[in-house]
Design an enzyme around this catalytic site. Structure first.
Site, PDB file in Angstrom:
ATOM      1  N   ASP A 223       0.881  -1.180   0.000  1.00 41.15           N
ATOM      2  CA  ASP A 223       0.000   0.000   0.000  1.00 41.15           C
ATOM      3  C   ASP A 223       0.915   1.226   0.000  1.00 41.15           C
ATOM      4  O   ASP A 223       2.137   1.105   0.205  1.00 41.15           O
ATOM      5  CB  ASP A 223      -0.903  -0.054   1.258  1.00 41.15           C
ATOM      6  CG  ASP A 223      -1.954   1.058   1.303  1.00 41.15           C
ATOM      7  OD1 ASP A 223      -2.166   1.738   0.271  1.00 41.15           O
ATOM      8  OD2 ASP A 223      -2.560   1.260   2.377  1.00 41.15           O
ATOM      9  N   ARG A 290     -14.500  -5.607  -4.509  1.00 38.33           N
ATOM     10  CA  ARG A 290     -15.081  -4.709  -3.499  1.00 38.33           C
ATOM     11  C   ARG A 290     -16.597  -4.659  -3.689  1.00 38.33           C
ATOM     12  O   ARG A 290     -17.359  -4.680  -2.721  1.00 38.33           O
ATOM     13  CB  ARG A 290     -14.492  -3.281  -3.640  1.00 38.33           C
ATOM     14  CG  ARG A 290     -13.011  -3.148  -3.352  1.00 38.33           C
ATOM     15  CD  ARG A 290     -12.666  -3.369  -1.891  1.00 38.33           C
ATOM     16  NE  ARG A 290     -13.421  -2.511  -1.003  1.00 38.33           N
ATOM     17  CZ  ARG A 290     -13.129  -1.228  -0.732  1.00 38.33           C
ATOM     18  NH1 ARG A 290     -12.051  -0.671  -1.258  1.00 38.33           N
ATOM     19  NH2 ARG A 290     -13.877  -0.519   0.096  1.00 38.33           N
TER      20      ARG A 290
HETATM   21  N1   CP Z   1      -9.076   0.932  -1.872  1.00 38.85           N
HETATM   22  C1   CP Z   1      -9.925   1.939  -1.595  1.00 38.85           C
HETATM   23  O1   CP Z   1     -10.562   1.984  -0.535  1.00 38.85           O
HETATM   24  O2   CP Z   1     -10.010   2.865  -2.585  1.00 38.85           O
HETATM   25  P1   CP Z   1     -10.747   4.277  -2.465  1.00 38.85           P
HETATM   26  O3   CP Z   1      -9.938   5.111  -1.520  1.00 38.85           O
HETATM   27  O4   CP Z   1     -10.721   4.821  -3.876  1.00 38.85           O
HETATM   28  O5   CP Z   1     -12.127   4.061  -1.954  1.00 38.85           O
HETATM   29  N1  NVA Z   2      -3.701   3.348   3.487  1.00 44.90           N
HETATM   30  C1  NVA Z   2      -4.408   4.091   2.462  1.00 44.90           C
HETATM   31  C2  NVA Z   2      -5.503   3.261   1.897  1.00 44.90           C
HETATM   32  C3  NVA Z   2      -6.325   3.909   0.818  1.00 44.90           C
HETATM   33  C4  NVA Z   2      -7.424   3.035   0.316  1.00 44.90           C
HETATM   34  C5  NVA Z   2      -4.962   5.372   3.078  1.00 44.90           C
HETATM   35  O1  NVA Z   2      -5.467   5.333   4.199  1.00 44.90           O
HETATM   36  O2  NVA Z   2      -4.845   6.423   2.445  1.00 44.90           O
END
Ligand code: CP
Ligand code: NVA
Length: 306
Positions: A223, A290
């Site tokens: 991530d 999702r």
């Molecule tokens: N992965 C995820 O939650 O993407 P968004 O931030 O675009 O919702």
């Molecule tokens: N770790 C990231 C995830 C986004 C879907 C955030 O919190 O920005």
């Protein structure tokens, strides 16, 4: 008291499997062109303090597929601002709708909303956790591997919201979880103790060696290095995480693994184009799931609660 999903451990292993079973059923029907209207007349509110593509659109689309509808509530509704208290907001909003998905800057705000809501609240991401993401990810792994128990998920990067939820779902479902990153960004002892209480005997290892972490992994996951709200730490985090990029050399240590990323990705930082667009990557299917898993979750949670 309504049933909420604020953290992954709000579901038991058995309940996660129940959500996956509903998901599979709905997904098979969806692939046959059938959109089963399990939620006619039901309304889901989405209260978001941060940007979103996947979470927002997949929940809104899920409600349409289920025969209900949704309302996206952005900053103009005054949530968590000086306009009114979170408590008043939650008490009022939950009189109008059947469920609330909420994305907050602080997990405390999410808990306050849930405490005041008379309908289920689903965490659409907080600084502490992202349970809907982790559920869709493990469902995706199951589709690829046919099973999850005993499999190893190697998370390379920050011990953040996504990592915490993945570690918890992994522990609940009997998977092995390894976090590889700089020590300063490992999980704290409180979280490790919490996982051990929820899932005694679960294998959760932390290391600074990414190659060791990904060996024998079924999933290599990463991530962003700086999550939403951590933009000011970007530079120091980039220095700290530089050695933890998921690139072809690292994936060569895990030739059997699939590559996952919750997205959005910062290409060239935590992952190279070669990996995210490469043959081991399942990120697009992961994002698609999702929608499917959240349909299963809504049908199960709102059905369960009412
Ligand atoms: N992965 C995820 O939650 O993407 P968004 O931030 O675009 O919702
Ligand atoms: N770790 C990231 C995830 C986004 C879907 C955030 O919190 O920005």
């Amino acid at each position: 008291m309504p049933r909420h999903l604020l953290v992954a451990e709000d579901l038991t292993a058995h309940e996660i499997e129940a959500v996956f079973a509903v998901t599979r059923d709905l997904q098979v029907k969806f692939d046959e062109g059938i959109r089963e209207p399990l939620m006619p007349g039901r309304v889901l509110a989405l209260v978001f303090e941060k940007p979103s593509l996947r979470t927002r659109v997949s929940f809104q689309t899920a409600m349409v597929h289920l025969g209900g509808s949704s309302l996206f509530l952005g900053a103009d509704t005054g949530f968590a601002s000086s306009r009114e208290s979170v408590d008043d907001f939650g008490k009022v909003l939950s009189q109008y709708v059947d469920g609330i998905v909420c994305r907050t800057k602080s997990h405390d705000t999410l808990e306050a909303l849930a405490a005041s809501s008379s309908v289920p609240v689903i965490n659409g991401l907080s600084d502490a956790s992202h349970p809907c993401q982790a559920l869709a990810d493990i469902y995706t792994l199951r589709q690829h591997a046919g099973r999850v128990q005993g499999l190893k998920l190697a998370f390379v990067g920050d011990g953040n919201n996504v990592a915490r939820s993945l570690a918890m779902v992994s522990a609940l479902l009997g998977m092995r979880f390894v976090l590889a990153g700089p020590e300063a960004y490992h999980f704290g002892q409180d979280f490790l103790d919490h996982v051990a209480r929820i899932a005694p005997g679960a294998e959760l290892i932390q290391t600074t060696d990414p190659h060791e972490a990904v060996r024998d992994a079924a999933v290599v996951y990463t991530d962003v290095w700086a999550s939403m709200g951590q933009e000011k730490e970007r530079e120091e985090r980039h220095k700290a995480f530089r050695a933890y990029q998921v690139n072809a050399a690292l994936m060569a240590s895990a030739p059997e693994a699939i590559f996952m990323h919750c997205l959005p990705a910062h290409r060239g930082e935590e992952v190279t184009d070669e990996v995210i667009d490469g043959p081991q990557s399942v990120v697009i299917q992961e994002a698609a799931n999702r929608l499917h898993v959240q349909k299963g979750l809504i049908a199960w949670l709102l059905g369960h609660a009412n």
